[in-house]
Design a protein around this motif. Structure first.
Motif, PDB file in Angstrom:
ATOM      1  N   SER A  35     -61.499  -6.236  -1.356  1.00 28.83           N
ATOM      2  CA  SER A  35     -60.725  -6.217  -0.117  1.00 28.83           C
ATOM      3  C   SER A  35     -61.041  -4.974   0.689  1.00 28.83           C
ATOM      4  CB  SER A  35     -59.232  -6.232  -0.433  1.00 28.83           C
ATOM      5  OG  SER A  35     -58.452  -6.140   0.749  1.00 28.83           O
ATOM      6  N   PRO A  57     -55.329  -5.969   3.459  1.00 28.76           N
ATOM      7  CA  PRO A  57     -54.805  -7.108   4.222  1.00 28.76           C
ATOM      8  C   PRO A  57     -54.284  -8.204   3.296  1.00 28.76           C
ATOM      9  CG  PRO A  57     -57.029  -6.489   4.938  1.00 28.76           C
ATOM     10  CD  PRO A  57     -56.764  -5.757   3.668  1.00 28.76           C
ATOM     11  N   ASP A  58     -53.171  -8.815   3.690  1.00 30.73           N
ATOM     12  CA  ASP A  58     -52.640  -9.972   2.974  1.00 30.73           C
ATOM     13  C   ASP A  58     -53.615 -11.141   3.165  1.00 30.73           C
ATOM     14  OD1 ASP A  58     -51.260 -12.249   2.131  1.00 30.73           O
ATOM     15  OD2 ASP A  58     -49.341 -11.566   2.921  1.00 30.73           O
ATOM     16  N   PRO A  59     -54.149 -11.721   2.085  1.00 30.29           N
ATOM     17  CA  PRO A  59     -55.123 -12.817   2.239  1.00 30.29           C
ATOM     18  C   PRO A  59     -54.595 -13.991   3.060  1.00 30.29           C
ATOM     19  CG  PRO A  59     -55.068 -12.042  -0.028  1.00 30.29           C
ATOM     20  CD  PRO A  59     -53.923 -11.386   0.676  1.00 30.29           C
ATOM     21  N   SER A  60     -53.285 -14.205   3.040  1.00 28.72           N
ATOM     22  CA  SER A  60     -52.720 -15.338   3.771  1.00 28.72           C
ATOM     23  C   SER A  60     -52.407 -15.016   5.227  1.00 28.72           C
ATOM     24  CB  SER A  60     -51.444 -15.833   3.077  1.00 28.72           C
ATOM     25  OG  SER A  60     -50.454 -14.817   3.078  1.00 28.72           O
ATOM     26  N   ASN A  61     -52.385 -13.725   5.560  1.00 27.17           N
ATOM     27  CA  ASN A  61     -52.121 -13.294   6.932  1.00 27.17           C
ATOM     28  C   ASN A  61     -52.680 -11.892   7.094  1.00 27.17           C
ATOM     29  OD1 ASN A  61     -51.186 -12.476   9.429  1.00 27.17           O
ATOM     30  ND2 ASN A  61     -49.081 -13.168   9.109  1.00 27.17           N
ATOM     31  N   THR A  62     -53.901 -11.780   7.582  1.00 29.50           N
ATOM     32  CA  THR A  62     -54.608 -10.490   7.592  1.00 29.50           C
ATOM     33  C   THR A  62     -54.012  -9.483   8.575  1.00 29.50           C
ATOM     34  OG1 THR A  62     -56.229 -11.422   9.145  1.00 29.50           O
ATOM     35  CG2 THR A  62     -56.789 -11.465   6.792  1.00 29.50           C
ATOM     36  N   ILE A  64     -50.978  -8.613   8.248  1.00 26.71           N
ATOM     37  CA  ILE A  64     -49.983  -7.959   7.397  1.00 26.71           C
ATOM     38  C   ILE A  64     -50.711  -7.175   6.311  1.00 26.71           C
ATOM     39  CG2 ILE A  64     -48.094  -8.342   5.757  1.00 26.71           C
ATOM     40  CD1 ILE A  64     -47.412 -10.877   7.304  1.00 26.71           C
ATOM     41  N   TYR A  65     -50.246  -5.959   6.053  1.00 25.89           N
ATOM     42  CA  TYR A  65     -50.885  -5.122   5.037  1.00 25.89           C
ATOM     43  C   TYR A  65     -49.959  -4.940   3.834  1.00 25.89           C
ATOM     44  CZ  TYR A  65     -55.054  -4.079   7.650  1.00 25.89           C
ATOM     45  OH  TYR A  65     -56.256  -4.215   8.278  1.00 25.89           O
ATOM     46  N   LEU A  66     -50.556  -5.062   2.650  1.00 25.76           N
ATOM     47  CA  LEU A  66     -49.840  -4.950   1.397  1.00 25.76           C
ATOM     48  C   LEU A  66     -50.251  -3.672   0.679  1.00 25.76           C
ATOM     49  CD1 LEU A  66     -50.391  -8.615   0.131  1.00 25.76           C
ATOM     50  CD2 LEU A  66     -48.435  -7.732   1.446  1.00 25.76           C
ATOM     51  N   THR A  67     -49.282  -2.979   0.112  1.00 24.48           N
ATOM     52  CA  THR A  67     -49.597  -1.806  -0.706  1.00 24.48           C
ATOM     53  C   THR A  67     -50.140  -2.266  -2.049  1.00 24.48           C
ATOM     54  OG1 THR A  67     -47.953  -0.438   0.399  1.00 24.48           O
ATOM     55  CG2 THR A  67     -48.604   0.250  -1.813  1.00 24.48           C
ATOM     56  N   THR A  68     -51.152  -1.555  -2.558  1.00 20.91           N
ATOM     57  CA  THR A  68     -51.859  -2.008  -3.755  1.00 20.91           C
ATOM     58  C   THR A  68     -51.852  -0.952  -4.859  1.00 20.91           C
ATOM     59  OG1 THR A  68     -53.969  -2.931  -4.555  1.00 20.91           O
ATOM     60  CG2 THR A  68     -54.102  -1.188  -2.908  1.00 20.91           C
TER      61      THR A  68
END
Length: 343
Positions: A35, A57-62, A64-68
């Motif tokens: 990613s 990026p959220d794979p279903s909605n780029t 939106i950002y997800l902490t990893t």
């Protein structure tokens, strides 16, 4: 072989540039797998570069950002990446350092119940590369908890200067800045405030870059609240005599910016990119590369970044500085590109 090739390239000049912009060369290496990434930590250990946490990026909605919790290692000699044991929790704006062959995470921001990114006291653990395993350390005292701090290592201690406790990642969202200076002792797993006048920066900073050169801790640029309140200052602390307090260098960074990265080669600190550029339209990202001679207290402009970024760190190995990922637009737009500057 790869490093040798970089050094040969670095000795060449880039024609058409002023003399002071020559003797450097950019290259693009194998990109970050899985990613795109930004707001992660970057550290070097032996012949590898590690990236920790951040946002993807959220794979279903780029949009939106997800902490990893993702941790990846780049092998310089092989130009390859591999995925390592994940951090115990997902974090962004990670404070990281290497001490005695191990990798320490010492504060960061995590997603809170209200959706904001807030400092967590649980972002404290150490990674052993020989075992590909993390050990959880003691909780961070609340007064020392934050992310986006400037980090410097002195012996077996890690110094953290400034940072932020909250970043609400929406338009006009709340962001704060602290001036706190903390010391973490890796031998005793304890936190203290820096002594005397060293306990606070001359002014709060977050998203600054940092370096340690000849036992002097440098905090360069950064910002106060918000993405456009960028600074050009160079604060220094003598780590052999921290009680003497912070000084401000007379020579300022030519381009004020926050969210920049920097790497150190010999006595020079190289600064890359950043956020808050009004001349870059809606993207708001800097492509500037500026070299700071710490002995002469002098700045030099170098050739710009091929791809301007913010929200990343840089790591130097020998005469090469690696800049993985980052964002290409103010706030977001993470990329997978790994850029390297040979100097």
């Amino acid at each position: 072989m790869f490093l040798l090739a970089l050094f040969i390239l670095a000795s060449q000049t880039v024609t058409g540039l002023p003399y002071h912009q020559r003797s450097v060369l950019w290259n693009t290496l194998a990109g970050i797998p899985i990613s795109p990434r930004q707001e992660h930590a970057t550290v070097a250990l032996e012949d590898s570069v590690y990236i920790l946490g951040g946002v993807v990026p959220d794979p279903s909605n780029t949009s939106i950002y997800l902490t990893t919790d993702l941790v990846q290692r780049y092998n310089i000699r092989e130009d390859t990446w591999n995925t390592l044991a994940s951090m115990p929790i997902a974090l962004n704006h990670v404070n990281a350092a290497t001490v005695d062959g191990k990798l320490y995470v010492l504060g960061a921001l995590a997603v809170a119940s209200d959706g904001a990114w807030r400092a967590t006291t649980e972002a404290s653990f150490v990674y052993d590369p020989s075992e590909d395993a993390w050990d959880v350390l003691g909780s961070i005292p609340i007064e020392h908890a934050r992310g986006s701090a400037s980090v410097g290592v002195h012996g077996t201690s890690v110094h953290l200067a400034g940072g932020m406790r909250i970043l609400h990642a929406v338009q006009g969202g709340e962001q704060d800045t602290v001036d706190t200076v903390s010391i973490y002792d890796t031998l005793t797993d304890t936190w203290t405030s820096a002594p005397g006048a060293a306990a606070a920066l001359p002014e709060g900073r977050n998203h600054a870059c940092s370096a340690v050169v000849n036992q002097t801790f440098f905090v360069i640029g950064g910002r106060t609240e918000g993405q456009v309140n960028v600074k050009d200052t160079v604060f220094t602390l003598d780590l052999e005599d921290p009680a003497a307090g912070w000084s401000t260098r007379s020579s300022r960074m030519p381009t004020a910016r926050g969210g920049l990265a920097c790497g150190t080669v010999e006595n020079a600190v190289y600064t890359f990119g950043g956020e808050g550029n009004p001349a870059n339209g809606s993207k708001g990202v800097f492509d500037q590369v500026e070299k700071y001679d710490t002995l002469a207290d002098r700045w030099t402009e170098l050739a710009p970044m091929p791809t301007p970024v913010h929200g990343t760190y840089a790591a130097a190995v020998s005469n090469a500085i690696y800049v993985p990922g980052g964002g290409i637009s103010i706030g977001g737009a993470a990329i997978s590109t790994l850029q390297v500057l040979a100097v």
